[in-house]
Design an enzyme around this catalytic site. Structure first.
Site, PDB file in Angstrom:
ATOM      1  N   LYS B 339      45.620  38.379  38.309  1.00 17.07           N
ATOM      2  CA  LYS B 339      46.529  38.773  38.124  1.00 17.07           C
ATOM      3  C   LYS B 339      48.247  37.255  38.324  1.00 17.07           C
ATOM      4  O   LYS B 339      49.663  38.279  37.774  1.00 17.07           O
ATOM      5  CB  LYS B 339      47.079  40.322  38.527  1.00 17.07           C
ATOM      6  N   ILE B 364      32.536  30.270  33.237  1.00 20.64           N
ATOM      7  CA  ILE B 364      32.853  28.782  32.266  1.00 20.64           C
ATOM      8  C   ILE B 364      32.546  27.531  32.692  1.00 20.64           C
ATOM      9  O   ILE B 364      31.305  27.548  33.470  1.00 20.64           O
ATOM     10  CB  ILE B 364      33.566  28.845  31.223  1.00 20.64           C
ATOM     11  N   CYS B 425      37.395  39.675  29.153  1.00 19.49           N
ATOM     12  CA  CYS B 425      37.375  39.016  30.036  1.00 19.49           C
ATOM     13  C   CYS B 425      38.965  38.704  30.483  1.00 19.49           C
ATOM     14  O   CYS B 425      39.556  39.249  30.515  1.00 19.49           O
ATOM     15  CB  CYS B 425      36.390  38.164  29.669  1.00 19.49           C
ATOM     16  N   ARG B 431      32.928  35.436  27.447  1.00 18.71           N
ATOM     17  CA  ARG B 431      32.072  36.145  27.743  1.00 18.71           C
ATOM     18  C   ARG B 431      32.364  36.874  26.738  1.00 18.71           C
ATOM     19  O   ARG B 431      31.506  38.345  26.502  1.00 18.71           O
ATOM     20  CB  ARG B 431      32.810  36.862  29.151  1.00 18.71           C
TER      21      ARG B 431
END
Lengths: 679, 645
Positions: B339, B364, B425, B431
């Site tokens: 956010k 990652i 994601c 993902r």
């Protein structure tokens, strides 16, 4: 509720992402229907009910929120649960034991009994103790890692207590003759087939002939078990040895076990086993040289004056070698865990395989690998395989191997038989394997009664050496799938059967005890061999013992096994089959097993067709598009407890008769339908 | 490669009695197969890469040309016995003699080291059976000099290569005459061509195959296969020129009721304009899997009415359920942290009837670190006593477990609850791709076939802009680039786990998976180059390079699972570490002390060969009989066998 497995129900599934989803949904005990008063425990001849509790609920752990209702009984043979909700036998598709019902457990299989205090709280109960208060429920852990839970919530007052006390007493007998084998009155017609039992001279003679051993002879010195009570009456000893030498030497060895022969290679190297020397020998000359010193210095350097009885024996072993090569002494006590250590490993492993609840299952999952590591179970498997591989290498190099261990009755059995599996393909058949167990374990006096804990005796160490061996063999199966005639299902079943006190095979500590028991007129026992598989199982289940991948001519004469831990795996069928969460629908090794069986069926069918065609017959119309049955098995097959697969008996029975291999069209249809089966 | 070679390969694969399976399962497709293949194609090398036939379908001219004896590259010496076998388009760039390969397992070996524009090739000279090491340079992530002119000790002076496929290689050179300088330079240049303004090998590689893999995915046809367009879903070409979203494909399926304006508005509210679009639709329930990136909620909790309505349209497109699951692949802490960067997640207040679930899959960087630890554990030597706890400490299997469990959860919601699922994601290209592709693999048996799996990779990974260029770092020397991560490898690991759990549910075998992973790095094929469809179109990748699927589909028998049973239905794996194992056939394959996992398949292939032979014999017998009957010569008299018709 168990019978109506609608297809759609089985299509729905739940993912086990974490325990948060489903943990602790109250294990609510719902009464589905009225308890059926007409239920009866099925009894064998000679079996008697000791205690009974009615309106008992049974729970398979981790799986069902709702229990099955029925009657729980303790007999002199088993803890038995019968329910109206039992599935018809032919619909189960799982292995059926003719002596035990689906929810029955032989008393000898009961390992630990807990009293349920609360929903997730339980207290261990000590064998032989009496409970005076109310018993809410029982939580039972079996030696084969099965867990069963019962609730007496709806049982009449006192039923729970009576049953628990009966179980605490009868599951842990203090006398051997209290085992069920002494009470079992069923007539026995021996049809075990040609397993060599190694309880007679001719059996050892035959083995000497089969292996072509030279330099070894039969000795009657242990007739009437005069020399050693734990050795067989007929011993195979170095040719050069005369009986009085043997008698003289034997008393210096623990359990009076001097070196005796197990096996010979075609070039003359032999596999020999013996116990450690007794530490109480007072002759100082004999104390000087420890086995380890001998090993490092080489036997030939030993000055004759300092010869111990061991050296005299080893010198005779050397003379038994065609080239008079020095034998290699392999010490097992130091390098391998003791029976106590093995038991400790097993207990840790068992805790990992018997989680209390779904929540604990997922908590364990986070550290499963390091916990497996700290159990040391696989490390022990690896150590055993390494030892056996080393022994096999010496034998291949035509060097005689002498296994030495404390009493020579635990790891010696394991390493000796494992080595023989590596070097002699004969033992990789079902018959050969059973013969091997007879030779190295039963005749040579592995203390099964003590190690399996048939009798409650704080003096003796319970220890699953046999399970450790079976696990080692399973690792071999995994690395050499076409070298073995038997399957992992056979090995798992063997472990289950070690806790069924109907058969004498794994019942005694040694041959001497067996003979005494069978001759005792006061408490008669009928000896029944476990190898008489038809006593326990139907053809359809026995068929699953034979591996469809077996191909003796293609497999190596000597198996070059990889022993390091990264090459090993946890034996999931044996250890995970009672954890329903881990059951994969339409998954796991059974898919391979049955797939290859189907392939065999097709090949057999084609051969039949070809024979017909060559004979000039018109082949009959095969109706390949016959009804497609919905056959699906899970990864736990044939030990599935939750899903009802139906496997055609025809497929199992016919396809492995590879030599007389004409299979009926029906079998092909079955295999086809298996292949084409929709979900 | 000419026809003959293809046939040879095909027949070789059928010949189960050969040891091909043993080597297959060990599966260095680069090490073992490449050798055979190049040997059979001989020294055919084309003058330039400009001999492009459209889509590399083999033209008659190609066939002719490939039969001609070798066309020697100008400036390239005529082939010598110790030259490495070359692929079409491959050239030797540098050779060093008297080099020692320091094998961590079998000790030092002396021989010749050659560097081509595709690979490093070492061939030992001092052993009875020559010992060959081959590494495509695309696999190399770092090249370093070891020792200097003053270094003492044997083999202390040389070159070390660090590879993306779990191995390192070390070579010792003579200390005189800067003997390593030339090969070191060539290695640098051709391992990292982009850093040296050189083309990737895929653009020089000119082999042709009978199959054209660039046709693997036809987006419209794939939608049609799933029954789209229909009442609720339409196909839109609004992104035909990649103007709305440059990392998305040109063709999307979106709710039929969504207007172009809606799409533009939603694009403004989603990270990198990756709006929710259809990945898969259930043939019966119409429950869907859609994918997107995170909403740009930010710290202020911004809302977007169009986005909320658009999500409602996705929900409404499935009449079976009045609910929608939004599966956010991230751990909730990461989602919240996003956010601050303007991202975030859907609040359940703003999105009525949507249930948000976090799947706890890490980013990652965590995954890269996990693989690094795994490499330390597996290569070169394994410390046995701490093997299991060592695996646990890498967290690799735990990550695999969470990805599998997430995919399982998505599939479960779609199949059992008949409820649509939206997956995202942060950017929706790492993902998210893992999850949607795995869920689709669980739900749709089509993706479990060889061609279907190719479609799945083309669709969920390539067309939706998984940044292969960045994640793998093709051809550049920034080995510590923070954008690199084994996201696709993890997906393939998950697929392998599924093949282990369901041994007869997949048409392909382990070799197939390993071959794809080998060529993920090799840069021999164009398939995994660049970051998006837009880039690949711009660079004419389809015209200028060969597809990996051309290579694979041309010898498809090598990749078949002999136990495969096509069957409908959903796979229901269990995400427990007890059923997840380390893929030793991949991660430990350089260690000769590890046995390949599947000796079973050898026996099965033998049985299949036997079955095929019998079928043939039965057929022949019947033919013969028919012939006899038609010649009016009855079969040898057998009274008991009347002929019915």
């Amino acid at each position: 509720m168990f019978k109506t497995h609608d297809k759609r129900v089985s299509m729905s599934f739940r993912s086990y992402v974490g325990f948060n989803d489903q943990e602790n949904k109250d294990v609510d005990i719902g009464l589905e229907e009225n308890f059926d008063e007409t239920l009866n425990t099925r009894l064998l001849a000679g079996e008697a009910v000791v205690a009974e509790a009615q309106n008992v609920l049974m729970f398979a752990p981790l799986s069902e929120k709702k229990g099955k209702s029925g009657i729980l009984t303790v007999t002199n043979f088993k803890l038995s649960f019968v329910t109206t909700e039992e599935r018809p036998r032919d619909e189960r598709g799982l292995q059926e034991n003719l002596l035990l019902g689906e929810y029955d457990v032989c008393l000898a299989n009961v390992d630990e009994i807990y009293q349920m205090i609360d929903k997730d709280k339980r207290r261990k109960m000590m064998p032989g103790n009496n409970i005076s208060g109310k018993v809410k429920g029982l939580y039972i852990v079996c030696k084969n890692m099965r867990v069963i839970q019962f609730s007496f919530k709806f049982s009449p007052v006192g039923h729970g207590k009576t049953l628990t006390n009966a179980l605490l007493h009868h599951a842990f007998p203090r006398k051997h003759h209290l085992l069920f084998a002494y009470d079992f009155r069923e007539r026995y017609y021996n049809s075990q087939g040609p397993v060599t039992m190694f309880n007679e001279k001719k059996d050892w003679e035959k083995e000497i002939r089969r292996t072509g051993a030279v330099g070894w002879k039969l000795s009657d010195v242990n007739q009437g078990f005069q020399l050693s009570t734990s050795l067989p009456q007929c011993l195979v000893v170095p040719d050069a040895l005369v009986d009085y030498q043997l008698t003289e030497a034997a008393r210096h060895f623990r359990c009076n076990r001097p070196p005796t022969w197990c096996w010979s290679s075609s070039h003359g190297a032999a596999l020999v086993r013996m116990a450690d020397l007794l530490p109480t020998i007072t002759d100082s000359r004999m104390l000087v040289i420890q086995p380890s010193v001998i090993r490092h210095s080489g036997l030939s350097n030993i000055i004759p004056e300092t010869r111990t009885p061991e050296n005299i024996m080893l010198e005779n072993v050397r003379k038994g070698h065609p080239q008079r090569t020095q034998p290699e002494l392999m010490e097992l006590t130091q390098d391998l865990p003791s029976p106590k250590d093995v038991y400790g490993s097993y207990c840790k492993l068992r805790d990992l395989c018997t989680p209390d609840n779904v929540r604990q299952f997922w908590i364990q999952d986070n550290h499963f690998l390091s916990q497996v590591e700290s159990s040391k179970w696989l490390t022990t498997v690896s150590a055993c395989l390494t030892k056996a591989a080393k022994a096999a290498t010496f034998l291949q190099d035509n060097i005689t191997v002498v296994l030495q261990e404390a009493d020579g009755r635990d790891m010696s059995c394991l390493i000796s038989s494992l080595t023989q599996l590596l070097v002699d393909a004969h033992f990789r058949t079902i018959l050969g394997f059973q013969t091997l167990l007879q030779k190295e374990w039963i005749a040579m006096g592995h203390p099964f009664c003590s190690r399996l804990g048939h009798i409650l005796n704080p003096e003796v160490q319970q220890s699953p050496i046999l399970l450790l061996f079976l696990d080692c063999v399973w690792q071999l199966l995994r690395q050499f799938p076409s070298a073995f005639e038997f399957t992992e299902t056979y090995l798992t079943t063997l472990w289950d059967c070690a806790h069924i006190t109907v058969f004498d095979t794994f019942l005694f500590d040694c041959e001497h005890e067996r003979q005494n028991a069978s001759q005792d007129q006061s408490k008669k026992i009928t000896l029944r061999s476990l190898w008489d598989w038809g006593e326990q199982f139907l053809e359809k289940d026995i068929a699953l013992f034979r591996s469809p991948l077996y191909h003796p001519s293609k497999s190596e004469a000597v198996l070059n096994v990889l022993c390091s831990l990264p090459n090993l795996a946890l034996w999931s069928q044996c250890f995970f089959r009672w954890i329903p969460i881990l059951e994969l629908k339409a998954g796991g090794y059974p898919q391979i097993d049955l797939g290859v069986r189907a392939l065999h069926a097709q090949i057999d069918y084609l051969r039949e067709q070809l024979a017909e065609a060559k004979a000039g017959e018109r082949t009959s119309n095969h109706r390949l598009c016959a009804k497609l049955s919905k056959q699906r098995v899970t990864s736990f097959f044939p030990f599935s407890a939750t899903i009802d697969p139906v496997i055609s008996p025809a497929l199992l029975n016919s396809t492995l008769a590879l030599n007389n291999s004409f299979v009926s069209n029906e079998a092909l249809l079955d295999s086809q339908s298996l292949l084409n089966a929709p979900d | 490669m000419d026809r003959k070679t293809v046939d040879f390969e095909a027949s070789r694969s059928k010949d189960a009695s050969s040891d091909s399976l043993g080597s297959d399962s060990k599966s260095s497709s680069l090490n073992s197969k490449l050798g055979q293949e190049s040997a059979s194609s001989g020294k055919v090398s084309y003058t330039s890469a400009s001999t492009t036939s459209i889509g590399n379908m083999m033209t008659a001219a190609d066939k002719l040309r490939s039969k001609q004896p070798s066309i020697v590259e100008p400036g390239q010496p005529a082939s010598r016995p110790d030259d490495p076998p070359l692929l079409p388009g491959e050239k030797v760039m540098g050779v060093a003699r008297e080099v020692t390969y320091l094998c961590p397992y079998s000790g030092p070996a002396r021989g010749v080291l050659s560097v081509t524009n595709y690979k490093l090739h070492f061939r030992s000279m001092d052993r009875d059976t020559p010992y060959v090491v081959e590494v495509p340079l695309g696999v190399v992530s770092r090249v370093e000099k070891v020792g200097g002119q003053s270094s003492r000790g044997e083999n202390s002076y040389g070159i070390e290569l660090f590879c993306k496929d779990m191995r390192n290689l070390r070579f010792g050179h003579k200390q005189e005459n800067h003997s390593r300088r030339n090969v070191f330079e060539k290695l640098q240049q051709y391992a990292f061509p982009l850093s040296h303004k050189l083309p990737l090998f895929a653009f020089d590689y000119s082999e042709t195959f009978p199959e054209n893999g660039w046709n693997a995915l036809e987006p419209i046809a794939e939608f049609k296969r799933m029954g789209v367009p229909n009442d609720m879903w339409k196909i839109t070409k609004i992104n035909e020129h990649y103007e709305i979203c440059d990392s998305y494909p040109a063709v999307w399926a979106i709710p039929a009721a969504a207007t172009d304006d809606d799409v533009r508005a939603v694009a403004g509210f989603r990270s990198r304009a990756r709006i929710p679009v259809l990945s898969w639709i259930h043939p019966e329930s119409q429950a869907t899997i859609c994918r997107c990136s995170q909403p740009l909620v930010g710290v202020g909790g911004k809302r977007c009415r169009e986005d909320e309505r658009y999500i409602q349209l996705i929900m409404d497109a499935n009449a079976q359920s009045h609910k929608l699951y939004i599966m956010d692949a991230r751990p909730s802490a990461n989602a919240i942290a996003n956010k601050a960067k303007g991202g975030g997640y859907e609040s359940e207040d703003a999105y009525q009837n949507a249930e948000l679930v976090f799947l706890d899959i890490h980013n990652i960087h965590v995954m890269r670190e996990s693989l690094r630890k795994l490499k330390e554990l597996c290569f070169p030597n394994i410390e046995e006593s701490r093997w299991l706890s060592g695996i646990e400490a890498t967290y690799w299997l735990k990550h695999i477990k969470y990805i599998l469990a997430g995919a399982c959860r998505i599939a479960n919601r779609v199949e059992t609850h008949k409820t649509s699922v939206l997956v995202h994601c942060s950017d929706g290209w790492d993902r998210t791709a893992q999850l949607t592709a795995l869920a689709m693999l669980l739900l749709d048996p089509y993706y479990r076939t060889i061609k279907g799996f190719e479609v799945l990779i083309e669709k969920e990974w390539l067309s939706f802009g998984h940044k292969f260029q960045q994640r793998i770092g093709h051809g550049d020397d920034h080995h510590s680039d923070a954008d690199r991560s084994p996201v696709f490898l993890q997906f393939m690991d998950c697929v392998w786990q599924l093949t282990q759990m369901f041994p007869n549910a997949f048409q392909f075998n382990e070799t197939f998976l390993i071959t794809i992973l080998d060529h993920l790095y090799s840069c021999r094929f164009g398939t995994f180059l660049y970051n998006s469809d837009r880039e690949r179109v711009q660079e004419n990748v389809k015209q200028r390079t060969v597809s990996l699927w051309s290579y694979i589909n041309s010898s498809i028998d090598n990749y078949r699972n002999p136990l495969y049973l096509p069957r409908p239905g959903v796979l229901e794996p269990v995400g427990s570490i007890r059923l997840i194992s380390l893929w030793k056939g991949l991660y430990c394959r350089w260690n000769p002390g590890m046995r390949p996992q599947d000796p079973i398949y050898q026996r099965i292939r033998e049985l299949l060969v036997l079955k095929e032979q019998l079928e043939k014999q039965v057929d022949e017998c019947k033919q013969e009989q028919k012939a006899r009957v038609s010649r009016n010569m009855p079969t040898p008299p057998r009274l008991a066998s009347p002929v019915h018709s």
